[in-house]
Design a protein around this motif. Structure first.
Motif, PDB file in Angstrom:
ATOM      1  N   ALA A  32      -1.350  -1.045   9.925  1.00 13.90           N
ATOM      2  CA  ALA A  32      -0.683  -2.354   9.875  1.00 13.90           C
ATOM      3  C   ALA A  32      -0.674  -2.984  11.263  1.00 13.90           C
ATOM      4  CB  ALA A  32       0.752  -2.202   9.391  1.00 13.90           C
ATOM      5  N   PHE A  35      -3.291  -5.875   7.149  1.00 12.11           N
ATOM      6  CA  PHE A  35      -3.409  -4.432   6.868  1.00 12.11           C
ATOM      7  C   PHE A  35      -4.866  -4.046   6.681  1.00 12.11           C
ATOM      8  CE2 PHE A  35       0.577  -5.863   4.975  1.00 12.11           C
ATOM      9  CZ  PHE A  35       1.482  -5.016   5.599  1.00 12.11           C
ATOM     10  N   ILE A  78      -3.061   3.606   5.745  1.00  8.16           N
ATOM     11  CA  ILE A  78      -2.764   2.167   5.821  1.00  8.16           C
ATOM     12  C   ILE A  78      -2.432   1.837   7.273  1.00  8.16           C
ATOM     13  CG2 ILE A  78      -1.270   0.275   5.083  1.00  8.16           C
ATOM     14  CD1 ILE A  78      -0.873   1.597   2.479  1.00  8.16           C
ATOM     15  N   THR A  80      -5.323  -8.322   3.322  1.00  4.33           N
ATOM     16  CA  THR A  80      -5.569  -6.891   3.475  1.00  4.33           C
ATOM     17  C   THR A  80      -7.069  -6.614   3.340  1.00  4.33           C
ATOM     18  OG1 THR A  80      -3.432  -6.432   2.455  1.00  4.33           O
ATOM     19  CG2 THR A  80      -5.029  -4.610   2.505  1.00  4.33           C
ATOM     20  N   ARG A 132       1.387   2.107  12.423  1.00  3.37           N
ATOM     21  CA  ARG A 132       1.763   0.772  12.929  1.00  3.37           C
ATOM     22  C   ARG A 132       1.030   0.581  14.233  1.00  3.37           C
ATOM     23  NH1 ARG A 132       6.649   2.358  10.682  1.00  3.37           N
ATOM     24  NH2 ARG A 132       7.585   0.792   9.301  1.00  3.37           N
ATOM     25  N   LEU A 146       5.288  -2.244   3.875  1.00  3.43           N
ATOM     26  CA  LEU A 146       5.072  -0.833   4.167  1.00  3.43           C
ATOM     27  C   LEU A 146       6.034   0.047   3.382  1.00  3.43           C
ATOM     28  CD1 LEU A 146       4.285  -0.832   7.987  1.00  3.43           C
ATOM     29  CD2 LEU A 146       2.725  -0.615   6.046  1.00  3.43           C
ATOM     30  N   ILE A 197       6.059  -6.978   8.124  1.00  5.42           N
ATOM     31  CA  ILE A 197       5.383  -5.936   7.356  1.00  5.42           C
ATOM     32  C   ILE A 197       6.321  -4.883   6.797  1.00  5.42           C
ATOM     33  CG2 ILE A 197       3.211  -6.188   8.602  1.00  5.42           C
ATOM     34  CD1 ILE A 197       4.106  -3.773  10.281  1.00  5.42           C
TER      35      ILE A 197
END
Ligand SMILES: Nc1ncnc2c1ncn2[C@@H]1O[C@H](COP(=O)(O)OP(=O)(O)O)[C@@H](O)[C@H]1O
Ligand SMILES: [Mg+2]
Lengths: 318, 382
Positions: B130, B106, B128, B59, B177, B142, B138
């Protein structure tokens, strides 16, 4: 050839001018074939002469490109399906299921033909061909001779009137060959017509009539005797000392058309008996002896091929 | 008409074929093992990917400063177990590039004014992003991140801000996403796998089964006997329908008991529909076998069918997301329709009325394939 043929209704196979081309190659080139019912008919010729292709056209596996005729009075062009139930075709290469047992293979075939009393029919055929003791063996594990028996047995369950056997004795040991021919004769005596291809010359005499094929053309047809006589070939077996050197010398003589080895002797062939004897006398230094023998079919066929090409050559000149 | 003759059917010849095929199938242990092993293996491989609950995903955190709040958020993220902060940067463009290249899964962005707005009580948002190309990887992460109360622990933040977090927390988490917005869920994949595995194995098996006859020379025997194309084809197809059912049973059982895929609809209904699908694929294999000269060639040809089936049926990519030409091709594939049915039955509890509209196209496709196969089948060696 001036023979009076049997009437068409007595012919199991009656085709004329049969032709098959593969791309540019003409595999079968105008083949006539008349096979009387109940006969064992030999179909001879060297490899690639078109025997298999002709058989495949006869049983409907290949469509002829030319020619006409019937087998069992079914038309060769239009009745490919109808002939299937009346004909038994044994392929050159074993083409049953090697992973099935003898009995399973025969059962498969009998089911396809919808034979009413299947178990009994298959049992009887296995008895007839001495296969009963091997019924549970996988076909792939059998030797060549036994495989050929299985293949023949598989052709018989539906009582075919005509059998087409493609080199059934190729690669089979002499004893198995002999018993196979006995079976063929037994089947013929039951009224089945058998067309059998071979390139073993010693099998010629086991046939009632033969056709010899070369390069997709019929070289000659007739009884073995007729064919032999027609060639007009004379053969002498020569024995004595120094034969090896003699072969070359003899080969140059005009009257002698062929020289071949036969054990410790050599065989010379030609068409003019007196000229041949003069030639032999000419090279003889006193240590040779010779006697006339019937020419072998191999020599006869070689001679007939020569004659055919010679007459073709002449035809081209005129 | 010639086609009508091809449809002529001899029952005894059909039975002969079926009996023979069953015996051969029983003796051919390798193929049989392959038929039963492939689905299991494939399911386990896919299933493993589906079932994993990957943790410690790389991340990147984008923050204007490295103050206590930023550090607090980082610690909290890591405490969930799903995130492992590998990069801390102030450049969102740099973080973007990392995401694009797959270096991080991420990117967590803490806006510059986050702390100020949190203090002012105006519910700031934390973003966030992704990489959703592999949605299954994920989902859990998430899900954990979407509930800040799960991860923002009071003791991480101290001072006046701690009070602001409270319950509910004084900020929001916005999730983007990327690369695969129409997330395909794991449940979509396993039922789809039923169709994919059946497509792969069924097409191959008939294409091999007939080509083998040609290769071993037994085709000549078949052709010279009174056994029409229909009996040959049906005789080849029928035994393998059982194999197909066996595969179906294995996959559904494994999907349900190992991977927890729900079964809402009727398995009996699924079985009925599946027979049409299996038969279609077997008939396609039969077509290939009439073209291919060797077993190897037959297997290679099946890939030309298998690939479009996987790519254009909606298994791999959402059907509605595909360009129109791809949808047209997709609609001609049995798998496309079967996927809708099998997903519908298993996941949405489709009954006969909902399944019927999809069954129509499947029957049409089957009919077209069968006719094509019969026309292709040569009754001579020419
Ligand atoms: N399916 C085929 N495709 C192309 N050529 C073929 C085919 N079958 C046979 N031939 C050719 O036709 C000729 C005759 O072959 P064949 O009938 O098998 O002869 P034989 O059985 O007398 O050995 C050969 O030159 C062979 O190469
Ligand atoms: Mg041959």
């Amino acid at each position: 050839m001036g023979e009076v043929g049997p009437s068409p209704r007595d012919l199991a196979i009656d085709v004329r001018g049969l032709e098959k081309r593969f791309g540019g190659v003409t595999a079968v080139n105008g083949v006539d074939l008349q096979v009387p019912k109940g006969m064992i008919y030999g179909f001879l010729g060297p490899n690639g002469s078109g025997k298999t292709t002709t058989l495949r056209m006869l049983c409907g596996l290949l469509k002829p490109d030319g020619g006409s005729g019937t087998r069992l009075r079914y038309d060769i062009h239009t009745e490919a399906r109808e002939i299937k139930r009346r004909i038994g075709y044994m392929t050159q290469k074993f083409s049953f299921y090697e992973d099935l047992t003898v009995e399973e293979n025969l059962n498969f075939v009998a089911r396809v033909y919808n034979i009413p009393d299947r178990a009994r029919t298959v049992g009887r055929i296995m008895e007839d061909l001495d296969l009963a003791c091997r019924r549970n063996q996988k076909a792939g594990q059998l030797s060549g001779g036994w495989k050929q028996r299985v293949a023949l047995a598989a052709c018989l369950s539906h009582d075919p009137a005509l059998l087409l056997l493609d080199e059934p004795t190729a690669g089979v040991d002499p004893e198995a060959r002999r018993s196979f021919w006995n079976i063929i004769h037994r089947l013929a005596s039951q009224g089945i017509t058998v067309l059998v291809t071979t390139h073993y010359m010693d099998e010629v005499e086991r046939c009632h009539r033969i056709t010899y094929l070369a390069g997709g053309r019929v070289v000659t047809s007739g009884t073995p005797r007729e064919v032999s006589d027609r060639s007009g070939l004379v053969a002498f077996a020569v024995s004595g000392a120094g034969l090896d050197d003699l072969r070359q010398t003899l080969g140059r003589e005009k009257a002698i058309r062929g020289v071949s080895a036969l054990g410790a002797q050599i065989v010379v062939t030609g068409r003019d008996r007196e000229a041949m004897e003069r030639a032999l006398a000419h090279v003889n230094a006193g240590h040779l002896s010779w006697e006339q023998i019937p020419p072998s079919f191999e020599d006869v066929f070689v001679e007939l091929i020569h004659q055919a090409t010679e007459s073709q050559g002449k035809g081209a000149w005129t | 008409m010639d086609l009508a003759r091809r449809f002529r059917f001899s029952w005894s010849a059909f039975v002969a074929m079926v009996v023979k095929e069953f015996v051969q199938m029983r003796r051919d242990r390798v193929t049989l093992a392959m038929m039963l092993g492939i689905p299991l293996l494939q399911l386990l491989l896919f299933g493993f990917a589906i079932n994993t609950n990957p943790k410690q995903l790389p991340t990147a955190v984008v923050a204007g400063d490295q103050g206590p709040l930023t550090r607090g958020v980082m610690t909290a993220l890591q405490n969930t177990g799903y995130f492992r902060v590998t990069v801390l940067t102030s450049s969102s463009r740099y973080a973007d590039r990392l995401l694009e290249r797959g270096r991080v899964q991420f990117v967590v962005t803490i806006p510059v004014d986050f702390e100020r707005r949190l203090a002012a009580g105006s519910r700031p948002a934390m973003l966030i992003e992704a990489d959703a190309t592999d949605p299954t990887a994920i989902n859990n992460a998430l899900a954990a991140a979407a509930q800040p109360r799960n991860w923002v622990l009071d003791d991480v933040l101290s001072g006046p801000l701690a009070a602001r977090l409270g319950e509910p927390p004084g900020f929001e988490v916005v999730i983007h996403r990327r690369y695969n917005p129409e997330v395909i869920t794991q449940y979509n994949i396993v039922p789809g796998l039923i169709g994919v595995i059946l497509t792969q194995t069924m097409v191959i098996i008939t294409s091999i089964a007939v080509t083998r006859e040609r290769e071993r020379g037994t085709l000549e025997t078949l052709l010279v006997m009174p056994i029409g194309p229909l009996a040959v084809m049906m005789g080849k197809i029928f035994p393998y329908i059982f194999v197909g059912y066996f595969q179906l049973a294995i996959i559904v059982a494994a999907a349900h008991f190992i991977f927890g895929v729900p079964v809402f609809g009727s398995l009996a209904l699924l079985s009925v529909v599946t027979i049409v699908f299996i038969a279609s694929n077997l008939a396609i294999g039969f077509i290939f076998s009439t073209v291919a000269k060797s077993q190897l060639e037959a297997v290679q040809m099946t890939f030309f069918f298998f690939l479009p089936s996987i790519l254009l049926s909606g298994f791999m990519f959402p059907f509605r997301g595909m360009p129109e030409w791809a949808q047209v091709i997709g609609s001609a594939l049995p798998l496309t329709h079967y996927l809708r049915v099998v997903r519908g039955i298993l996941l949405k509890g489709f009954g006969a009325p909902e399944v019927a509209p999809h069954l129509g196209p499947m029957f049409v496709i089957l009919l077209v394939i069968v006719i094509a196969a019969l026309v292709r089948y040569r009754e001579t060696l020419d």
